[in-house]
Design a protein around this motif. Structure first.
Motif, PDB file in Angstrom:
ATOM      1  N   VAL A   1      20.300 -24.268  42.581  1.00 37.92           N
ATOM      2  CA  VAL A   1      20.428 -24.334  41.120  1.00 37.92           C
ATOM      3  C   VAL A   1      21.836 -23.934  40.696  1.00 37.92           C
ATOM      4  CG1 VAL A   1      19.670 -23.256  38.961  1.00 37.92           C
ATOM      5  CG2 VAL A   1      17.983 -24.076  40.596  1.00 37.92           C
ATOM      6  N   GLU A   2      22.370 -22.866  41.287  1.00 42.07           N
ATOM      7  CA  GLU A   2      23.733 -22.443  40.936  1.00 42.07           C
ATOM      8  C   GLU A   2      24.766 -23.467  41.404  1.00 42.07           C
ATOM      9  OE1 GLU A   2      24.965 -19.911  39.056  1.00 42.07           O
ATOM     10  OE2 GLU A   2      22.874 -19.564  38.537  1.00 42.07           O
ATOM     11  N   TRP A   3      24.553 -24.072  42.550  1.00 42.30           N
ATOM     12  CA  TRP A   3      25.483 -25.098  43.033  1.00 42.30           C
ATOM     13  C   TRP A   3      25.514 -26.275  42.066  1.00 42.30           C
ATOM     14  CZ3 TRP A   3      24.115 -30.005  45.291  1.00 42.30           C
ATOM     15  CH2 TRP A   3      25.218 -30.739  45.719  1.00 42.30           C
ATOM     16  N   LEU A   4      24.338 -26.728  41.653  1.00 38.73           N
ATOM     17  CA  LEU A   4      24.293 -27.849  40.712  1.00 38.73           C
ATOM     18  C   LEU A   4      24.876 -27.468  39.351  1.00 38.73           C
ATOM     19  CD1 LEU A   4      20.813 -29.407  41.532  1.00 38.73           C
ATOM     20  CD2 LEU A   4      23.053 -30.423  41.948  1.00 38.73           C
ATOM     21  N   THR A   5      24.735 -26.217  38.958  1.00 35.21           N
ATOM     22  CA  THR A   5      25.272 -25.761  37.681  1.00 35.21           C
ATOM     23  C   THR A   5      26.793 -25.761  37.682  1.00 35.21           C
ATOM     24  OG1 THR A   5      23.328 -24.379  37.294  1.00 35.21           O
ATOM     25  CG2 THR A   5      25.310 -23.833  36.043  1.00 35.21           C
TER      26      THR A   5
ATOM     27  N   LEU B   1      28.344 -16.522  43.318  1.00 35.15           N
ATOM     28  CA  LEU B   1      29.506 -16.024  44.055  1.00 35.15           C
ATOM     29  C   LEU B   1      30.227 -17.165  44.759  1.00 35.15           C
ATOM     30  CD1 LEU B   1      31.133 -13.541  45.171  1.00 35.15           C
ATOM     31  CD2 LEU B   1      29.588 -13.638  47.124  1.00 35.15           C
ATOM     32  N   LEU B   2      29.471 -18.044  45.410  1.00 32.24           N
ATOM     33  CA  LEU B   2      30.085 -19.129  46.172  1.00 32.24           C
ATOM     34  C   LEU B   2      30.643 -20.241  45.297  1.00 32.24           C
ATOM     35  CD1 LEU B   2      27.460 -19.492  49.041  1.00 32.24           C
ATOM     36  CD2 LEU B   2      29.697 -18.372  49.148  1.00 32.24           C
ATOM     37  N   PHE B   3      29.942 -20.584  44.200  1.00 30.94           N
ATOM     38  CA  PHE B   3      30.301 -21.782  43.450  1.00 30.94           C
ATOM     39  C   PHE B   3      30.799 -21.530  42.039  1.00 30.94           C
ATOM     40  CE2 PHE B   3      26.646 -22.863  46.252  1.00 30.94           C
ATOM     41  CZ  PHE B   3      27.374 -23.531  47.217  1.00 30.94           C
ATOM     42  N   GLY B   4      30.532 -20.377  41.467  1.00 34.99           N
ATOM     43  CA  GLY B   4      30.886 -20.177  40.076  1.00 34.99           C
ATOM     44  C   GLY B   4      31.900 -19.096  39.806  1.00 34.99           C
ATOM     45  N   SER B   5      32.075 -18.145  40.700  1.00 34.36           N
ATOM     46  CA  SER B   5      32.940 -17.003  40.411  1.00 34.36           C
ATOM     47  C   SER B   5      34.403 -17.257  40.742  1.00 34.36           C
ATOM     48  CB  SER B   5      32.462 -15.778  41.185  1.00 34.36           C
ATOM     49  OG  SER B   5      32.680 -15.961  42.568  1.00 34.36           O
ATOM     50  N   MET B   6      34.687 -18.298  41.431  1.00 34.24           N
ATOM     51  CA  MET B   6      36.046 -18.667  41.848  1.00 34.24           C
ATOM     52  C   MET B   6      36.675 -17.620  42.774  1.00 34.24           C
ATOM     53  SD  MET B   6      37.589 -20.596  38.515  1.00 34.24           S
ATOM     54  CE  MET B   6      37.351 -19.284  37.343  1.00 34.24           C
ATOM     55  N   VAL B   7      35.851 -16.851  43.481  1.00 32.92           N
ATOM     56  CA  VAL B   7      36.368 -15.880  44.437  1.00 32.92           C
ATOM     57  C   VAL B   7      37.114 -16.592  45.555  1.00 32.92           C
ATOM     58  CG1 VAL B   7      35.671 -14.224  46.217  1.00 32.92           C
ATOM     59  CG2 VAL B   7      34.695 -14.094  43.946  1.00 32.92           C
ATOM     60  N   PHE B   8      36.591 -17.732  45.959  1.00 33.75           N
ATOM     61  CA  PHE B   8      37.192 -18.466  47.074  1.00 33.75           C
ATOM     62  C   PHE B   8      38.108 -19.582  46.589  1.00 33.75           C
ATOM     63  CE2 PHE B   8      33.045 -16.844  48.511  1.00 33.75           C
ATOM     64  CZ  PHE B   8      33.507 -15.949  49.454  1.00 33.75           C
ATOM     65  N   ASP B   9      38.437 -19.574  45.297  1.00 32.25           N
ATOM     66  CA  ASP B   9      39.321 -20.594  44.731  1.00 32.25           C
ATOM     67  C   ASP B   9      40.752 -20.298  45.168  1.00 32.25           C
ATOM     68  OD1 ASP B   9      40.252 -22.725  43.304  1.00 32.25           O
ATOM     69  OD2 ASP B   9      39.966 -21.825  41.331  1.00 32.25           O
ATOM     70  N   LYS B  10      41.489 -21.325  45.537  1.00 30.71           N
ATOM     71  CA  LYS B  10      42.846 -21.152  46.043  1.00 30.71           C
ATOM     72  C   LYS B  10      43.887 -21.183  44.918  1.00 30.71           C
ATOM     73  CE  LYS B  10      41.880 -22.266  50.645  1.00 30.71           C
ATOM     74  NZ  LYS B  10      40.934 -21.247  50.895  1.00 30.71           N
ATOM     75  N   THR B  11      43.451 -21.235  43.667  1.00 32.52           N
ATOM     76  CA  THR B  11      44.372 -21.288  42.545  1.00 32.52           C
ATOM     77  C   THR B  11      45.135 -19.973  42.433  1.00 32.52           C
ATOM     78  OG1 THR B  11      42.822 -22.700  41.382  1.00 32.52           O
ATOM     79  CG2 THR B  11      44.558 -21.698  40.068  1.00 32.52           C
ATOM     80  N   GLU B  12      46.442 -20.073  42.275  1.00 35.95           N
ATOM     81  CA  GLU B  12      47.275 -18.888  42.120  1.00 35.95           C
ATOM     82  C   GLU B  12      47.242 -18.435  40.667  1.00 35.95           C
ATOM     83  OE1 GLU B  12      49.247 -17.145  44.325  1.00 35.95           O
ATOM     84  OE2 GLU B  12      48.326 -18.292  45.937  1.00 35.95           O
TER      85      GLU B  12
ATOM     86  N   ALA C   1      14.284 -12.314  45.722  1.00 36.65           N
ATOM     87  CA  ALA C   1      14.818 -13.473  46.438  1.00 36.65           C
ATOM     88  C   ALA C   1      15.471 -14.444  45.461  1.00 36.65           C
ATOM     89  CB  ALA C   1      13.713 -14.171  47.224  1.00 36.65           C
ATOM     90  N   ALA C   2      14.859 -14.648  44.295  1.00 38.43           N
ATOM     91  CA  ALA C   2      15.431 -15.549  43.291  1.00 38.43           C
ATOM     92  C   ALA C   2      16.744 -15.001  42.754  1.00 38.43           C
ATOM     93  CB  ALA C   2      14.436 -15.773  42.154  1.00 38.43           C
ATOM     94  N   VAL C   3      16.772 -13.714  42.433  1.00 38.28           N
ATOM     95  CA  VAL C   3      17.998 -13.100  41.912  1.00 38.28           C
ATOM     96  C   VAL C   3      19.099 -13.131  42.966  1.00 38.28           C
ATOM     97  CG1 VAL C   3      19.010 -10.921  41.119  1.00 38.28           C
ATOM     98  CG2 VAL C   3      16.807 -11.673  40.216  1.00 38.28           C
ATOM     99  N   ALA C   4      18.758 -12.809  44.214  1.00 39.31           N
ATOM    100  CA  ALA C   4      19.755 -12.820  45.290  1.00 39.31           C
ATOM    101  C   ALA C   4      20.280 -14.235  45.530  1.00 39.31           C
ATOM    102  CB  ALA C   4      19.154 -12.252  46.572  1.00 39.31           C
ATOM    103  N   GLY C   5      19.403 -15.240  45.482  1.00 34.93           N
ATOM    104  CA  GLY C   5      19.839 -16.623  45.668  1.00 34.93           C
ATOM    105  C   GLY C   5      20.771 -17.072  44.568  1.00 34.93           C
ATOM    106  N   GLN C   6      20.437 -16.742  43.332  1.00 31.38           N
ATOM    107  CA  GLN C   6      21.324 -17.148  42.239  1.00 31.38           C
ATOM    108  C   GLN C   6      22.624 -16.352  42.263  1.00 31.38           C
ATOM    109  OE1 GLN C   6      18.617 -17.565  38.668  1.00 31.38           O
ATOM    110  NE2 GLN C   6      19.588 -19.568  38.873  1.00 31.38           N
ATOM    111  N   ALA C   7      22.573 -15.084  42.663  1.00 30.50           N
ATOM    112  CA  ALA C   7      23.800 -14.292  42.764  1.00 30.50           C
ATOM    113  C   ALA C   7      24.725 -14.851  43.844  1.00 30.50           C
ATOM    114  CB  ALA C   7      23.460 -12.829  43.049  1.00 30.50           C
ATOM    115  N   LEU C   8      24.171 -15.175  45.004  1.00 29.69           N
ATOM    116  CA  LEU C   8      24.994 -15.753  46.066  1.00 29.69           C
ATOM    117  C   LEU C   8      25.527 -17.118  45.655  1.00 29.69           C
ATOM    118  CD1 LEU C   8      26.137 -15.584  48.941  1.00 29.69           C
ATOM    119  CD2 LEU C   8      24.072 -16.765  49.709  1.00 29.69           C
ATOM    120  N   GLY C   9      24.683 -17.918  45.011  1.00 31.42           N
ATOM    121  CA  GLY C   9      25.135 -19.222  44.538  1.00 31.42           C
ATOM    122  C   GLY C   9      26.268 -19.102  43.537  1.00 31.42           C
TER     123      GLY C   9
END
Length: 147
Positions: A65-69, A125-136, A115-123
């Protein structure tokens, strides 16, 4: 007969017979335990392995759900009708999965909730928080202290 039991039925000979159905307690508050009923009647049941599978399913559903969002599978501003139809279909899938996730939470099982909260939190983190974004980002500049 309990007041919550269905009324007795008469068979063809006029004899009274009781409804025969499985009784599963439906919780209206959060509870711990692997005896849950999530989404489908009798699933996952009382087996610990099936409960673990339900936890993994709900966790994965939250990540999807977070990935699609947060995913941009179709570029913003696309004027192509086919691209807009695809975006609409993806939106419908995301909303449907979100409702499925909400319905699974209605089991009031604390493990399913976590499990639902952890799944959405990880989703997120990976897709919405831009932690892994390479933008300077520009370096932080302290605001000037002028009166």
């Amino acid at each position: 007969m309990n007041m919550h039991d269905p009324p007795p039925m008469k068979n063809g000979t006029g004899e009274m017979m009781m409804h025969l159905h499985k009784k599963m307690k439906m919780h209206m508050t959060f509870y711990w335990g692997n005896e849950a009923e999530v989404l489908f009647s009798g699933w996952p049941g009382k087996r610990a392995g099936m409960y673990a599978l339900a936890l993994i399913f709900v966790f994965t559903l939250g990540v999807i759900v977070e990935w699609l969002t947060h995913s941009r599978l179709i570029q913003e501003g696309t004027t192509n009708v086919a691209a807009r139809i695809i975006r609409t279909i993806l939106h419908a899938i995301r909303v449907s999965l979100g409702y499925l996730l909400m319905l699974s939470l209605m089991s009031f099982n604390a493990g399913i909730f976590l499990a639902a909260v952890a799944g959405q939190a990880l989703g997120f983190l990976l897709f919405g928080s831009m932690v892994f974004d390479k933008t300077e980002f520009p370096p932080y500049e302290k605001p000037s202290e002028s009166c």
